[in-house]
Design an enzyme around this catalytic site. Structure first.
Site, PDB file in Angstrom:
ATOM      1  N   ASP A   1      -4.736   3.697  -1.683  1.00 51.41           N
ATOM      2  CA  ASP A   1      -5.811   3.999  -0.745  1.00 51.41           C
ATOM      3  C   ASP A   1      -6.345   5.404  -0.958  1.00 51.41           C
ATOM      4  OD1 ASP A   1      -6.044   1.646   1.003  1.00 51.41           O
ATOM      5  OD2 ASP A   1      -3.922   2.042   1.390  1.00 51.41           O
TER       6      ASP A   1
ATOM      7  N   MET B   1      -8.990   8.172   0.175  1.00 49.51           N
ATOM      8  CA  MET B   1      -9.826   8.550   1.325  1.00 49.51           C
ATOM      9  C   MET B   1     -10.291   9.988   1.161  1.00 49.51           C
ATOM     10  SD  MET B   1      -7.585   6.951   4.425  1.00 49.51           S
ATOM     11  CE  MET B   1      -6.662   5.406   4.238  1.00 49.51           C
TER      12      MET B   1
ATOM     13  N   MET C   1     -11.600  -6.031   5.370  1.00 48.51           N
ATOM     14  CA  MET C   1     -10.721  -5.172   6.175  1.00 48.51           C
ATOM     15  C   MET C   1     -10.360  -5.878   7.484  1.00 48.51           C
ATOM     16  SD  MET C   1     -10.131  -2.534   4.364  1.00 48.51           S
ATOM     17  CE  MET C   1      -9.122  -1.691   5.586  1.00 48.51           C
TER      18      MET C   1
ATOM     19  N   ASP D   1      -6.684  -6.481   4.299  1.00 48.92           N
ATOM     20  CA  ASP D   1      -6.006  -5.181   4.322  1.00 48.92           C
ATOM     21  C   ASP D   1      -5.968  -4.655   5.748  1.00 48.92           C
ATOM     22  OD1 ASP D   1      -5.060  -2.626   3.807  1.00 48.92           O
ATOM     23  OD2 ASP D   1      -6.783  -2.017   2.577  1.00 48.92           O
TER      24      ASP D   1
ATOM     25  N   HIS E   1      -1.271  -1.271  -4.273  1.00 55.38           N
ATOM     26  CA  HIS E   1      -2.534  -0.909  -3.611  1.00 55.38           C
ATOM     27  C   HIS E   1      -2.549   0.594  -3.342  1.00 55.38           C
ATOM     28  CE1 HIS E   1      -6.033  -1.937  -1.030  1.00 55.38           C
ATOM     29  NE2 HIS E   1      -5.583  -1.007  -0.209  1.00 55.38           N
TER      30      HIS E   1
ATOM     31  N   MET F   1     -12.166   4.547  -0.280  1.00 53.22           N
ATOM     32  CA  MET F   1     -12.803   4.751   1.034  1.00 53.22           C
ATOM     33  C   MET F   1     -13.446   6.128   0.991  1.00 53.22           C
ATOM     34  SD  MET F   1      -9.734   3.102   3.255  1.00 53.22           S
ATOM     35  CE  MET F   1      -8.608   3.240   1.863  1.00 53.22           C
TER      36      MET F   1
ATOM     37  N   SER G   1       0.833  -1.195   0.000  1.00 57.47           N
ATOM     38  CA  SER G   1       0.000   0.000   0.000  1.00 57.47           C
ATOM     39  C   SER G   1       0.870   1.249   0.000  1.00 57.47           C
ATOM     40  CB  SER G   1      -0.904   0.006   1.229  1.00 57.47           C
ATOM     41  OG  SER G   1      -1.401   1.315   1.428  1.00 57.47           O
TER      42      SER G   1
ATOM     43  N   HIS H   1      -8.376   1.165  -3.838  1.00 57.19           N
ATOM     44  CA  HIS H   1      -9.310   0.938  -2.722  1.00 57.19           C
ATOM     45  C   HIS H   1      -9.973   2.267  -2.372  1.00 57.19           C
ATOM     46  CE1 HIS H   1      -9.519  -0.187   1.890  1.00 57.19           C
ATOM     47  NE2 HIS H   1     -10.705  -0.031   1.358  1.00 57.19           N
TER      48      HIS H   1
HETATM   49  C1  DX5 Z   1      -6.211   1.388   5.777  1.00 61.96           C
HETATM   50  C2  DX5 Z   1      -5.756   1.110   4.374  1.00 61.96           C
HETATM   51  C3  DX5 Z   1      -4.638   0.147   4.280  1.00 61.96           C
HETATM   52  C4  DX5 Z   1      -3.369   0.566   4.963  1.00 61.96           C
HETATM   53  C5  DX5 Z   1      -2.726  -0.666   5.518  1.00 61.96           C
HETATM   54  O1  DX5 Z   1      -7.409   2.086   5.736  1.00 61.96           O
HETATM   55  O2  DX5 Z   1      -6.827   0.584   3.616  1.00 61.96           O
HETATM   56  O3  DX5 Z   1      -4.385  -0.204   2.930  1.00 61.96           O
HETATM   57  O4  DX5 Z   1      -2.445   1.199   4.132  1.00 61.96           O
HETATM   58  O5  DX5 Z   1      -1.611  -0.292   6.237  1.00 61.96           O
HETATM   59  P1  DX5 Z   1      -0.852  -1.318   7.190  1.00 61.96           P
HETATM   60  O6  DX5 Z   1      -0.352  -2.455   6.349  1.00 61.96           O
HETATM   61  O7  DX5 Z   1       0.234  -0.489   7.764  1.00 61.96           O
HETATM   62  O8  DX5 Z   1      -1.843  -1.781   8.235  1.00 61.96           O
HETATM   63 ZN    ZN Z   2      -6.417  -0.248   1.576  1.00 60.09          ZN
END
Ligand code: DX5
Ligand code: ZN
Length: 215
Positions: free
Chosen positions: A33, A35, A135, A173, A31, A66, A6, A64
């Site tokens: 993220d 947000m 998750m 994840d 990956h 969010m 990620s 991903h």
């Molecule tokens: C959290 C994200 C993850 C995050 C995971 O909301 O969706 O992808 O980057 O990070 P680690 O591997 O550090 O838990």
């Molecule tokens: Zn993620």
């Protein structure tokens, strides 16, 4: 096991170089993220950044979302170079319409569930998705602890897919490390996302190799 580092834990000022570094280290997917500060209490990247880093690797981009209204942003992320787009069933967009919109771009669709959402919530969509993301932390931030009690949901989703003869990938994840990846492998997970576990490792190639070897 396939590994999707990620970018949330990479150096944001050097994202292109970070993508090259993690590609060379043996990543299977990247990956990303996304947000919006509403669906989760954090703001990260948008389509412009996805597009900017796209030329730095040929690895698939696993985006991903969010965000509260994923359907409104599918065109933008598809155009930016996403290969897989996953969105939360807890978001405000209609899941079937969102899946259709993603697939309309010729890319792969997946649904995501937060820790509080039961496995059964994804069952109505199993016949039309490529992937289910379970998750293993509350979404929003990297570096949180793995929730091992999510593994029965993985087992239930894999079992329901098998019962219906569907070939669906399950991704987890959050909190994945050389300590927690075995529980994921045992439950039947196909892809692990890892942010801090890979980017903050002294040797990311070694960290990825260990995660990959869990089967
Ligand atoms: C959290 C994200 C993850 C995050 C995971 O909301 O969706 O992808 O980057 O990070 P680690 O591997 O550090 O838990
Ligand atoms: Zn993620």
């Amino acid at each position: 096991m396939k590994v999707a580092p990620s970018l949330l834990s990479c150096d944001f000022a050097k994202m292109g170089d970070e993508v090259i570094r993690i590609d060379k280290a043996g990543a299977d997917l990247i990956h990303l993220d996304v947000m919006d500060g509403h669906f989760v209490p954090n703001i990260t990247i948008g389509p412009a950044i996805v597009k900017a880093v796209r030329p730095y690797t040929e690895l698939p981009f696993d985006v991903h979302l969010m965000i509260d209204y994923p359907i409104d942003y599918i065109d933008a992320f598809a155009d930016a170079g996403a290969d897989i787009i996953t969105f939360h069933l807890e978001s405000m967009s209609d899941p079937n319409l969102t899946i259709e919109k993603i697939k309309g771009h010729g890319i792969k669709a997946g649904v995501v569930i937060k820790p509080g959402t039961p496995a059964e919530a994804v069952f109505p969509y199993l016949d039309r998705v490529y992937m289910v993301l379970v998750m293993t932390v509350e979404p929003g931030f990297g570096g949180q602890s793995f929730m091992a009690d999510m593994m029965p949901k993985v087992t239930a989703i894999k079992a329901e897919a098998a019962r219906r003869g569907l070939d669906i990938l399950v991704e987890v994840d959050g909190g994945i490390s050389d300590k927690t990846v075995y529980a994921a492998a045992e439950a039947g997970v196909d892809i692990v996302v890892s942010g801090t576990g890979v980017f903050k490792a002294e040797d990311p190639a070694e960290a990825i190799r260990i995660l990959k070897s869990a089967d």
